[in-house]
Motif scaffolding. Structure first.
Motif, PDB file in Angstrom:
ATOM      1  N   ARG A  24      -1.808  -6.018  -7.563  1.00 27.49           N
ATOM      2  CA  ARG A  24      -2.287  -5.995  -6.330  1.00 27.49           C
ATOM      3  C   ARG A  24      -2.498  -5.030  -5.664  1.00 27.49           C
ATOM      4  O   ARG A  24      -2.176  -3.820  -5.436  1.00 27.49           O
ATOM      5  CB  ARG A  24      -1.124  -6.649  -5.589  1.00 27.49           C
ATOM      6  N   ARG A  25      -3.481  -5.209  -4.964  1.00 29.07           N
ATOM      7  CA  ARG A  25      -3.673  -3.983  -4.136  1.00 29.07           C
ATOM      8  C   ARG A  25      -4.945  -4.761  -2.622  1.00 29.07           C
ATOM      9  O   ARG A  25      -5.384  -6.059  -2.604  1.00 29.07           O
ATOM     10  CB  ARG A  25      -4.319  -3.578  -4.600  1.00 29.07           C
ATOM     11  N   SER A  26      -4.636  -4.447  -1.447  1.00 26.97           N
ATOM     12  CA  SER A  26      -5.038  -4.728  -0.486  1.00 26.97           C
ATOM     13  C   SER A  26      -6.998  -4.478  -0.503  1.00 26.97           C
ATOM     14  O   SER A  26      -6.887  -3.386  -0.913  1.00 26.97           O
ATOM     15  CB  SER A  26      -4.496  -4.352   1.056  1.00 26.97           C
ATOM     16  N   MET A 152      -6.015  -8.273   3.427  1.00 29.45           N
ATOM     17  CA  MET A 152      -5.461  -7.373   3.904  1.00 29.45           C
ATOM     18  C   MET A 152      -4.847  -7.921   4.676  1.00 29.45           C
ATOM     19  O   MET A 152      -4.506  -8.773   6.086  1.00 29.45           O
ATOM     20  CB  MET A 152      -6.221  -6.075   4.262  1.00 29.45           C
ATOM     21  N   TRP A 153      -3.046  -7.052   5.190  1.00 32.78           N
ATOM     22  CA  TRP A 153      -2.180  -7.638   6.059  1.00 32.78           C
ATOM     23  C   TRP A 153      -2.347  -6.245   7.348  1.00 32.78           C
ATOM     24  O   TRP A 153      -2.293  -5.578   6.764  1.00 32.78           O
ATOM     25  CB  TRP A 153      -1.512  -8.065   5.177  1.00 32.78           C
ATOM     26  N   VAL A 154      -3.405  -6.508   8.089  1.00 38.67           N
ATOM     27  CA  VAL A 154      -3.004  -5.262   8.801  1.00 38.67           C
ATOM     28  C   VAL A 154      -2.681  -6.220  10.948  1.00 38.67           C
ATOM     29  O   VAL A 154      -1.763  -7.406  10.319  1.00 38.67           O
ATOM     30  CB  VAL A 154      -3.948  -5.006   9.828  1.00 38.67           C
ATOM     31  N   THR A 155      -2.332  -5.969  11.219  1.00 35.72           N
ATOM     32  CA  THR A 155      -1.942  -5.658  12.815  1.00 35.72           C
ATOM     33  C   THR A 155      -2.883  -4.906  13.973  1.00 35.72           C
ATOM     34  O   THR A 155      -3.966  -5.209  14.012  1.00 35.72           O
ATOM     35  CB  THR A 155      -0.303  -4.752  12.895  1.00 35.72           C
ATOM     36  N   ARG A 192      -4.372   3.246  -5.434  1.00 29.54           N
ATOM     37  CA  ARG A 192      -3.567   4.361  -4.069  1.00 29.54           C
ATOM     38  C   ARG A 192      -2.356   5.182  -5.105  1.00 29.54           C
ATOM     39  O   ARG A 192      -2.551   4.250  -5.600  1.00 29.54           O
ATOM     40  CB  ARG A 192      -3.587   4.137  -2.538  1.00 29.54           C
ATOM     41  N   ARG A 194       1.471   5.011  -6.261  1.00 25.88           N
ATOM     42  CA  ARG A 194       1.895   4.481  -5.587  1.00 25.88           C
ATOM     43  C   ARG A 194       3.464   4.475  -5.821  1.00 25.88           C
ATOM     44  O   ARG A 194       3.428   5.564  -6.841  1.00 25.88           O
ATOM     45  CB  ARG A 194       2.258   2.549  -6.332  1.00 25.88           C
TER      46      ARG A 194
HETATM   47  C1  LIG Z   1       3.388  -4.771   9.350  1.00 25.36           C
HETATM   48  C2  LIG Z   1       2.202  -4.210   8.519  1.00 25.36           C
HETATM   49  C3  LIG Z   1       1.103  -4.296   9.432  1.00 25.36           C
HETATM   50  C4  LIG Z   1      -0.243  -3.095   8.310  1.00 25.36           C
HETATM   51  N1  LIG Z   1      -1.371  -2.802  10.104  1.00 25.36           N
HETATM   52  C5  LIG Z   1      -2.456  -2.076   9.187  1.00 25.36           C
HETATM   53  C6  LIG Z   1      -3.459  -1.854   9.310  1.00 25.36           C
HETATM   54  O1  LIG Z   1      -3.574  -2.318  11.178  1.00 25.36           O
HETATM   55  N2  LIG Z   1      -3.877  -1.310   9.504  1.00 25.36           N
HETATM   56  C7  LIG Z   1      -4.262  -0.998   8.388  1.00 25.36           C
HETATM   57  O2  LIG Z   1      -5.364   0.287   8.123  1.00 25.36           O
HETATM   58  N3  LIG Z   1      -3.163  -0.656   7.919  1.00 25.36           N
HETATM   59  C8  LIG Z   1      -1.934  -2.026   7.841  1.00 25.36           C
HETATM   60  N4  LIG Z   1      -1.496  -2.280   7.262  1.00 25.36           N
HETATM   61  C9  LIG Z   1      -1.328  -1.496   5.644  1.00 25.36           C
HETATM   62  C10 LIG Z   1      -1.998  -2.211   4.633  1.00 25.36           C
HETATM   63  O3  LIG Z   1      -1.587  -3.442   5.074  1.00 25.36           O
HETATM   64  C11 LIG Z   1      -1.669  -1.878   3.574  1.00 25.36           C
HETATM   65  O4  LIG Z   1      -0.687  -1.651   3.021  1.00 25.36           O
HETATM   66  C12 LIG Z   1      -2.911   0.065   2.836  1.00 25.36           C
HETATM   67  O5  LIG Z   1      -4.303  -0.731   3.351  1.00 25.36           O
HETATM   68  C13 LIG Z   1      -2.731  -0.113   1.328  1.00 25.36           C
HETATM   69  O6  LIG Z   1      -2.790  -1.466   0.773  1.00 25.36           O
HETATM   70  P1  LIG Z   1      -1.983  -1.633  -0.252  1.00 25.36           P
HETATM   71  O7  LIG Z   1      -1.569  -2.756  -0.175  1.00 25.36           O
HETATM   72  O8  LIG Z   1      -3.196  -2.008  -1.909  1.00 25.36           O
HETATM   73  O9  LIG Z   1      -1.207  -1.054  -0.576  1.00 25.36           O
HETATM   74  C14 LIG Z   1       0.201  -2.910   7.120  1.00 25.36           C
HETATM   75  C15 LIG Z   1       0.505  -3.323   6.407  1.00 25.36           C
HETATM   76  C16 LIG Z   1       1.404  -3.505   6.801  1.00 25.36           C
HETATM   77  C17 LIG Z   1       2.773  -4.076   6.334  1.00 25.36           C
END
Ligand SMILES: Cc1cc2nc3c(=O)[nH]c(=O)nc-3n(C[C@H](O)[C@H](O)[C@H](O)COP(=O)(O)O)c2cc1C
Length: 208
Positions: A24-26, A152-155, A192, A194
């Motif tokens: 899994r990756r974003s 992808m999960w962002v805020t 990336r 881990r």
């Molecule tokens: C609650 C939360 C909010 C996040 N918000 C952002 C964001 O606004 N922008 C961003 O680039 N990554 C954000 N991330 C990180 C990405 O979702 C992601 O985890 C990161 O890019 C690493 O990729 P991966 O999921 O493959 O490890 C957030 C993660 C979490 C848990």
């Protein structure tokens, strides 16, 4: 969905699930293009995402889906809110970020906003209910990837500024736990480093 009756308490070992979790990756919104999940696929993913632990069965979460024309319309509402929220900012900088807000939801073909709505009138701590909303976000990432989509999960500002969160759909007492962008991965980002689970784990002893 599965041949296993839902009443069956024991799920057999699922090597494919483990393999999917290991990979899994974003996928950043800029790398997510059409097609978005169909509404039928989305319904299935959201149902899977909701299979989370939920202490007290409060259902302390809900979804707002942003797709199609709504992406641009919402952006047109967010940009002026950004300007109002940042009156002291250098004008060029403010316009740059207002533009980013205007295009926020156009970056991917679909976004699911996971809203945390803890019940404050029950014995279950709000923190636990918020954790459950985070679990929904995580489950949705897995469901999306396993359905062949990138996510992808962002805020960011739009999720945390109260006026912006309200425009997106958060009501009194609610927070945005995550904006989960969804789409078809046009490219996959490089892996990336881990975390090292061993370095982050200790076994309790009396002297810990
Ligand atoms: C609650 C939360 C909010 C996040 N918000 C952002 C964001 O606004 N922008 C961003 O680039 N990554 C954000 N991330 C990180 C990405 O979702 C992601 O985890 C990161 O890019 C690493 O990729 P991966 O999921 O493959 O490890 C957030 C993660 C979490 C848990």
């Amino acid at each position: 969905m599965s041949d296993i009756p839902l009443e069956s308490a024991l799920v057999p070992p699922a090597p494919q699930l483990l393999a999917a979790m290991a990979r899994r990756r974003s996928v950043p919104p800029a790398a997510l293009s059409a097609p978005a999940p169909s509404h039928e696929q989305l319904r299935h993913m959201l149902a899977l995402a909701l299979r989370v632990p939920d202490h007290g069965l409060r259902e302390p979460w809900r979804f707002v889906v942003i797709d199609g024309e709504a992406r641009a319309e919402l952006g047109r509402g967010l940009a002026p809110l950004y300007r109002v929220a940042n009156p002291q900012m250098d004008e060029a900088k403010r316009e740059k970020f207002a533009g980013i807000m205007e295009r926020l939801f156009l970056a991917s073909p679909m976004a699911v906003v996971v809203i945390s709505r803890p019940d404050r009138n029950c014995a279950i701590p709000v923190f636990e209910q918020e954790l459950s909303a985070g679990a929904v976000c995580m489950n949705l990432l897995h469901a999306a990837q396993a359905s062949g989509f990138g996510a992808m999960w962002v805020t960011g500002w739009a999720a945390t500024n109260p006026a912006a969160a309200t425009l997106i759909g958060a009501r009194e007492g609610e927070k945005i736990a995550g904006i989960v962008h969804l789409g078809t991965a046009a490219s996959v980002p490089p892996e990336r480093p881990r975390p090292d689970a061993e370095a982050l784990t200790s076994f309790w002893t009396p002297s810990i």
